[in-house]
Motif scaffolding. Structure first.
Motif, PDB file in Angstrom:
ATOM      1  N   ARG A  15       0.853  -1.206   0.000  1.00  0.00           N
ATOM      2  CA  ARG A  15       0.000   0.000   0.000  1.00  0.00           C
ATOM      3  C   ARG A  15       0.881   1.246   0.000  1.00  0.00           C
ATOM      4  N   ALA A  16       1.941   1.234   0.794  1.00  0.00           N
ATOM      5  CA  ALA A  16       2.821   2.408   0.863  1.00  0.00           C
ATOM      6  C   ALA A  16       3.475   2.689  -0.489  1.00  0.00           C
ATOM      7  N   ARG A  18       2.284   2.606  -3.257  1.00  0.00           N
ATOM      8  CA  ARG A  18       1.391   3.373  -4.125  1.00  0.00           C
ATOM      9  C   ARG A  18       1.308   4.845  -3.725  1.00  0.00           C
ATOM     10  N   VAL A  19       1.434   5.150  -2.429  1.00  0.00           N
ATOM     11  CA  VAL A  19       1.141   6.514  -1.964  1.00  0.00           C
ATOM     12  C   VAL A  19       2.329   7.229  -1.315  1.00  0.00           C
ATOM     13  N   VAL A  20       3.474   6.569  -1.252  1.00  0.00           N
ATOM     14  CA  VAL A  20       4.692   7.195  -0.713  1.00  0.00           C
ATOM     15  C   VAL A  20       5.824   6.903  -1.705  1.00  0.00           C
ATOM     16  N   PRO A  21       6.519   7.927  -2.192  1.00  0.00           N
ATOM     17  CA  PRO A  21       7.573   7.674  -3.187  1.00  0.00           C
ATOM     18  C   PRO A  21       8.610   6.674  -2.682  1.00  0.00           C
ATOM     19  N   GLY A  22       8.819   5.622  -3.445  1.00  0.00           N
ATOM     20  CA  GLY A  22       9.770   4.586  -3.057  1.00  0.00           C
ATOM     21  C   GLY A  22       9.315   3.775  -1.863  1.00  0.00           C
ATOM     22  N   GLY A  23       8.072   4.001  -1.416  1.00  0.00           N
ATOM     23  CA  GLY A  23       7.522   3.242  -0.298  1.00  0.00           C
ATOM     24  C   GLY A  23       7.886   3.801   1.063  1.00  0.00           C
ATOM     25  N   MET A  24       9.001   4.516   1.140  1.00  0.00           N
ATOM     26  CA  MET A  24       9.443   5.118   2.408  1.00  0.00           C
ATOM     27  C   MET A  24      10.622   6.017   2.096  1.00  0.00           C
ATOM     28  N   TRP A  25      10.731   7.099   2.863  1.00  0.00           N
ATOM     29  CA  TRP A  25      11.852   8.014   2.642  1.00  0.00           C
ATOM     30  C   TRP A  25      12.911   7.814   3.724  1.00  0.00           C
ATOM     31  N   GLY A  26      14.073   8.350   3.478  1.00  0.00           N
ATOM     32  CA  GLY A  26      15.070   8.627   4.508  1.00  0.00           C
ATOM     33  C   GLY A  26      15.631   7.446   5.264  1.00  0.00           C
ATOM     34  N   LEU A  28      14.766   5.804   7.833  1.00  0.00           N
ATOM     35  CA  LEU A  28      13.929   4.724   8.372  1.00  0.00           C
ATOM     36  C   LEU A  28      13.409   3.787   7.285  1.00  0.00           C
TER      37      LEU A  28
END
Lengths: 409, 409
Positions: A15-16, A18-26, A28
């Motif tokens: 799900r991430a 789709r709605v967060v670039p690359g699934g996660m930033w930074g 973490l």
């Protein structure tokens, strides 16, 4: 096993994506970690974490530093509830801002004053701005590879950054006096500040404490030129010495940046400074919508008080030593060359002959399956909530990790 | 009367003067306000504030924007307690990060993705970095006088800032198409982004909504050049239109920055973007120690849901109109020329023939003695917690303020 296809973690990652670039930033982003590391967490208590699939870990990252007394410390959380029930984000600060500034001035050796922000990077950037305002100069000396935040002037990445963002940053090598002096010469007449991490805690390399000669030379150059010595204590602050991480060296900065451990996981950062930079600090315009939020300040005041009451640094140090000794013994038993560097309460654990971190990743991937959350390339963090039993659980998981490394050859 | 010499507020200011440079930093420094304004606050509830001396105010600053549903909104605070009890600052985000990103993508018209930060300035700076990464260009067009944060590239102050920090910022005048085109020409071939505030809400001047022609021209220049249209919705976001403040104009940005109202006073900021900039957003390194803190994300999700359920924007608009009509009537009754500009839910109230804000300050200094917290030079904010009775109390205080202005001549 969080990496199983039908895990809650995997479903959330999908799900991430789709709605967060690359699934996660930074920092973490779990994609930077070996397979088996969860991305999403459901619960925390003391030094224990539970991921969204219910797996429990003894945590040695402490949220990458902030958790210094353990999650849900009763005194800290009571202070937060009390302040939040009264009011937190208002048209001005609460009285707690004054109490916290007074506490920092009383605790931090060089500090005549304090200001508050939200990110460690707010604090380091504010220090640079204050130093430039106070000296009316531009150049800032920073060690190659030191992390001072993700703002364009200091981010470890150059993507989206312009050359001008770093036009006045002059690099030197940490603990290398010749390179420091060369950088100072290069900045001659325009030197605003030297910014130094509390110790060398760069990613993916052995940590180094500052040599007394290096620290003294940084101070001497600042004294000779009128530049500000900025001690970036964002990562190490309150884990080495409550008065500032260079107190054991007897070298005091003009400005210090703090965050991470300052409020046991509540979002806060601070700049402390001496009277030489008071007027400069009053002259700059640095601010943020939530910088006066009273709840995090109440958390910080309670954290600093509880750390003193509990002898938190001594406890972290003792448990860090237990971990270091235990890991050294296990590595030797397995005939594996291991380098453990930096203060024991902020351990870096790297394997010999492991340029691509293959051994380190195998070690960590095994340990996490056995319930210990370690990091293969970044320094880790102890908290005052770690007990001997917790460390022994980590060592049991590490034993499995070393066995896997040995078997892999 | 908080300015009395023996007040708690004065005692705290004296203590603060010793341990905080200038006694207070930034936009919450009460020294920028007329005499009688408190610096320190003890308590908040709905749209009411209590200072440390027990004086109560109907608040029209809403903590300079964040409080959009009123302090201590039960659903928001319940969501925060639930998340905080489970875990907030952990080694990765909670599931709530995905839920919140999905909510923003569903709510914000242009958004295909979201990322989270702590300060509005984190969000605007991240937008600029992402735009530069995506276009591999450097120049950013920004309106003269628009506030986009206190980072060196955009701070309203040049103290401690170097020329290079702004080397690639090209200024134009908001709503002035000729100046916009001239700036775009100047950046020719190197235009990464145009950043625009949702409307012109500069300090100490009449507010202006964007003209449809201006907004369309900003979009057209971005389309023609491949630059990113960055809508800075930090201040106005969720008070004009839940889908983004330029939705009523039919103009969609590529990137938007959000903060302030996004979590009803809990510290959070966000960037939303479209698919054109997804890869660029995944390629930059922007991060912070508390950017994954789950409590503030839970607050935001509950805030966005409660705003929809309660028709918050419609309520703020109705109460803002009641205030504007009431103030206009009172000003006319007193023969005083008053300019009320911008959206009624973010009112700017300025007096005619008042270049030094003497009338505005007298008006506000009188109103605060009568229990209404207004601002003489900055836009104010309505919240969904303001009732007709609250507005009528403000108007009664304003009546005293207008009488004072009339008597002063």
């Amino acid at each position: 096993m969080p990496s199983l296809p039908n895990s809650v973690d995997t479903a959330l990652r999908q799900r991430a994506a789709r709605v967060v670039p690359g699934g996660m930033w930074g920092h973490l982003n779990a994609a930077r970690l070996p397979e088996g590391y969860p991305q999403f967490f459901a619960r925390s208590e003391g030094c224990h974490l539970w991921d969204v699939d219910g797996n429990e870990y003894v945590d040695l990252m402490c949220s990458w530093g902030p958790i210094v007394l353990g999650h849900h410390h009763p005194k800290v959380e009571a202070a937060v509830r009390r302040q939040a029930t009264a009011g937190s984000c208002m048209n001005g600060p609460g009285a707690v801002m004054v109490e916290l500034a007074e506490k920092l001035v009383a605790t931090v050796a060089h500090a005549d004053w304090a200001m508050f922000q939200k990110n460690g990077g707010d604090a380091t950037t504010s220090c640079v701005t204050i130093a430039r305002a106070g000296t009316r100069r531009r150049k800032v000396l920073a060690a190659r590879g030191s992390y001072h935040g993700s703002a364009p002037w200091c981010s470890p990445s150059l993507v989206g950054v312009t050359a001008e963002d770093r036009a006045h940053i002059v690099h030197f090598d940490y603990n290398d006096i010749a390179s420091l002096e060369a950088a100072a010469d290069q900045a001659e007449g325009d030197l605003a500040a030297i910014i130094v991490a509390a110790f060398r805690h760069d990613l993916a390399r052995d940590q180094e404490l500052p040599t007394p000669e290096f620290a003294a030379r940084v101070r001497a150059i600042c004294d000779a030129t009128g530049a500000a010595l900025i001690l970036d204590d964002v990562r190490a602050g309150f884990r080495i010495h409550a008065g500032g991480s260079w107190e054991p060296l007897g070298v005091r900065p003009d400005l210090s940046s703090w965050s991470k451990a300052i409020a046991n996981g509540h979002p806060l950062a601070a700049v402390t400074g001496n009277d030489r930079f008071r007027e400069a600090a009053a002259s700059v315009f640095v601010t943020g919508s939530f910088w006066c939020e009273a709840s995090s300040m109440a958390a910080s005041l309670a954290t600093l008080e509880a750390m003193e009451e509990e002898g938190a640094i001594a406890r972290m140090t003792a448990m860090g030593q237990r971990l270091r000794d235990g890991l050294a013994g296990l590595a030797a038993d397995n005939g594996i060359g291991l380098r453990q560097t930096g203060p024991v309460q902020m351990p870096m654990v790297l394997f010999d002959d492991d340029p691509d971190f293959v051994r380190g990743e195998l070690f960590c991937a095994t340990a996490i399956r056995h319930g210990a959350y370690l990091h293969p390339r970044h320094n880790m963090f102890l908290s005052a909530a770690h007990t001997a039993a917790d460390i022994d659980r980590v060592l049991a998981a590490a034993a499995a990790g070393f066995a896997a490394v040995r078997q892999a050859g």
